[in-house]
Design an enzyme around this catalytic site. Structure first.
Site, PDB file in Angstrom:
ATOM      1  N   HIS A 126      10.744  -1.419   2.456  1.00 31.50           N
ATOM      2  CA  HIS A 126       9.952  -0.469   3.248  1.00 31.50           C
ATOM      3  C   HIS A 126       9.954  -0.996   4.691  1.00 31.50           C
ATOM      4  CE1 HIS A 126       6.144   1.406   4.622  1.00 31.50           C
ATOM      5  NE2 HIS A 126       6.259   2.239   3.598  1.00 31.50           N
ATOM      6  N   ASP A 203       6.130  -7.887  -1.855  1.00 28.54           N
ATOM      7  CA  ASP A 203       5.468  -6.648  -1.472  1.00 28.54           C
ATOM      8  C   ASP A 203       5.183  -5.884  -2.767  1.00 28.54           C
ATOM      9  OD1 ASP A 203       5.009  -3.978  -0.964  1.00 28.54           O
ATOM     10  OD2 ASP A 203       6.540  -3.787   0.580  1.00 28.54           O
ATOM     11  N   GLN A 206       4.080  -0.941  -4.530  1.00 26.29           N
ATOM     12  CA  GLN A 206       4.447   0.020  -5.574  1.00 26.29           C
ATOM     13  C   GLN A 206       4.263  -0.545  -6.977  1.00 26.29           C
ATOM     14  OE1 GLN A 206       5.264   3.211  -5.243  1.00 26.29           O
ATOM     15  NE2 GLN A 206       5.231   3.160  -3.019  1.00 26.29           N
ATOM     16  N   LYS A 229      -2.535   2.972  -2.984  1.00 22.57           N
ATOM     17  CA  LYS A 229      -1.395   3.268  -3.863  1.00 22.57           C
ATOM     18  C   LYS A 229      -1.771   3.060  -5.333  1.00 22.57           C
ATOM     19  CE  LYS A 229       2.059   3.576  -0.638  1.00 22.57           C
ATOM     20  NZ  LYS A 229       3.037   2.633  -0.081  1.00 22.57           N
ATOM     21  N   CYS A 367      10.154   5.904   4.615  1.00 23.94           N
ATOM     22  CA  CYS A 367       9.941   4.646   5.347  1.00 23.94           C
ATOM     23  C   CYS A 367      10.930   3.574   4.910  1.00 23.94           C
ATOM     24  CB  CYS A 367       8.515   4.114   5.178  1.00 23.94           C
ATOM     25  SG  CYS A 367       7.272   5.194   5.849  1.00 23.94           S
TER      26      CYS A 367
HETATM   27  C1  LIG Z   1       3.425   2.044   0.946  1.00 25.84           C
HETATM   28  C2  LIG Z   1       4.253   0.845   0.980  1.00 25.84           C
HETATM   29  C3  LIG Z   1       4.065  -0.139   1.947  1.00 25.84           C
HETATM   30  C4  LIG Z   1       3.067  -0.010   3.055  1.00 25.84           C
HETATM   31  O1  LIG Z   1       1.791   0.101   2.555  1.00 25.84           O
HETATM   32  P1  LIG Z   1       0.583   0.532   3.498  1.00 25.84           P
HETATM   33  O2  LIG Z   1      -0.491   0.850   2.532  1.00 25.84           O
HETATM   34  O3  LIG Z   1       1.059   1.744   4.260  1.00 25.84           O
HETATM   35  O4  LIG Z   1       0.275  -0.610   4.381  1.00 25.84           O
HETATM   36  C5  LIG Z   1       4.865  -1.254   1.895  1.00 25.84           C
HETATM   37  N1  LIG Z   1       5.789  -1.407   0.953  1.00 25.84           N
HETATM   38  C6  LIG Z   1       6.011  -0.489   0.001  1.00 25.84           C
HETATM   39  C7  LIG Z   1       7.048  -0.741  -1.045  1.00 25.84           C
HETATM   40  C8  LIG Z   1       5.252   0.677  -0.006  1.00 25.84           C
HETATM   41  O5  LIG Z   1       5.474   1.596  -0.946  1.00 25.84           O
END
Ligand SMILES: *Cc1c(COP(=O)(O)O)cnc(C)c1O
Length: 409
Positions: A126, A203, A206, A229, A367
């Site tokens: 992302h 990260d 998801q 999320k 993104c």
């Molecule tokens: C949504 C997302 C982000 C960013 O998250 P925010 O809540 O917008 O800070 C980063 N990495 C992944 C894989 C995402 O899906």
């Protein structure tokens, strides 16, 4: 697939927004990858907090402030257990995954890397796991190296082994791709990073709504998640970091609450995790996030993973029968995300027509522009699943695609 012990129609009934009518049709929400809907218990946790418990934390000696503090710190305990961290000192509340990554970039990484050192990310990241490293690259003269993926949208562990060297000081990878659904073998990636002495950040934006995450089992150094999320509120997220790292990291922001004592000559920082929580935190957000984690625990992440695997298999099979449709991202290990393009149709036009049928899907680069560049496409249509989706949602998705296609092709 074995019978799921959870009645997911009861789970769905806990989401008031799914009763909303969109363009004369009941809403089919297939954009949980962008943000999830909220169950009643999260909405009620926020409502109760503001009606009965609101006060600033860590400050007042009066009962209300003490109760707000108890709730806020209780939320930290819930997060600790949810991630199986060793201690609540390792749980820092932030705004979301983006802020968690930026915190680590500006604190641990900018403190420990110098010119010529290397950060590795994957091609499926992302933007929030790309841009912070580019900013540092330009400031510090470090290198940013990309682990490429194959045509299925998977990275190869041997390629990572070949890429790391004694120059590699930091690796930052997504647990699950938001654009492709790929689930990365992060535990093995942690081992590879550690084999050259590098630290690794995962990260988890998801992953956390879809699967059990155990940071001690993964042995990762940093893990980031976003409340919104995973059925919690927006504006709250978590940075997990190993205590010994947080202990030596400089603060990311200065202000109230992160200090022990201040004079104009010298400031002594507060203990962990408060050293990293400058200013009044998102108290209600943390409480709402804890309610979301309680919700996920109650339904059971294994049950959720099983439910969503069923949806993914059905959607993949149904979509594959549509002529001219190509699925983007065919990793062997995938979460509940299906991205696709249709020959001769622009994704935005398709999604706009689908909205007329009450179907919320995302048409964009998600993104993750480098993912689009890899597949040589400008955008995809993405249907992403959550606990509340059912087979009927997918049937309506398919019908809508077929009807829209008639009009567009
Ligand atoms: C949504 C997302 C982000 C960013 O998250 P925010 O809540 O917008 O800070 C980063 N990495 C992944 C894989 C995402 O899906």
């Amino acid at each position: 697939m074995s019978e799921n012990s959870v009645d997911f129609s009861q789970v769905r009934a806990q989401f008031p927004i799914l009763k909303v009518v969109e363009n004369g049709q009941p809403l089919v929400y297939l954009d949980s990858g962008a943000t999830s809907q909220k169950p009643l218990r999260v909405i009620e946790a926020l409502d109760t907090y503001y009606r009965q418990e609101n006060a600033n934390v860590h400050r007042g000696v009066y009962g209300l402030s003490e109760r707000a503090t108890e709730k806020y710190e209780g939320a930290r305990e819930t997060v600790k257990q949810f991630l199986n961290a060793k201690s609540t000192k390792e749980i820092v509340f932030v705004r979301g995954t983006t802020e968690a990554i930026n915190l680590v970039a500006h604190s641990w990484v900018s403190e420990n890397l110098t010119e010529g050192d290397e950060v590795i990310v994957t091609e499926m990241e992302h933007h929030s796991n790309i841009v912070p490293w580019q900013l540092l690259r330009d400031k510090l003269g470090i290198r940013l190296t990309v682990l490429r993926m194959n045509q299925k949208g998977e990275v190869c562990l041997n390629a990572l082994k070949g890429l790391v060297s004694e120059k590699t000081k930091f690796v930052s990878v997504t647990h699950m791709s938001n654009a492709l659904g790929t689930i990365n073998p992060v535990k093995e990636m942690v081992e590879i990073a550690h084999s050259v002495g590098a630290k690794i950040m995962i990260d988890g934006a998801q992953a956390t709504p879809h699967m059990t995450v155990d940071v001690q089992d993964l042995d990762c150094d940093f893990y980031a998640l976003s409340g919104h999320k995973m059925y919690g509120p927006t504006g709250i997220g978590v940075l997990y970091a190993k205590e010994d790292l947080l202990e030596v990291m400089p603060p990311y922001q200065g202000g109230g609450d992160m200090i022990y004592s201040v004079t104009f000559d010298k400031t002594e920082y507060n203990v962990l995790p408060y050293k990293f929580e400058a200013g009044t935190p998102h108290i209600s957000g943390a409480i709402g996030l804890a309610a979301a984690m309680d919700f996920l625990n109650e339904v059971g992440l294994d049950n959720i993973a099983q439910h969503e695997a069923g949806l993914l298999a059905y959607a993949t099979e149904q979509l594959s029968q549509i002529e001219g449709l190509r699925i983007i991202g065919e990793a062997d290990k995938k979460g509940g995300v299906v991205s696709f393009v249709i020959e001769g149709v622009h994704p935005h036009d398709m999604a706009t027509l689908m909205d007329q049928d009450g179907i919320a899907v995302r048409a964009s680069h998600h993104c993750a522009m480098p993912v689009m560049q890899h597949f040589n496409i400008p955008a995809t249509i993405r249907a992403s699943f959550g606990v509340y989706n059912n087979f009927e949602d997918i049937d309506r998705l398919i019908t809508s695609i077929n009807e829209a296609k008639e009009m567009l092709v």
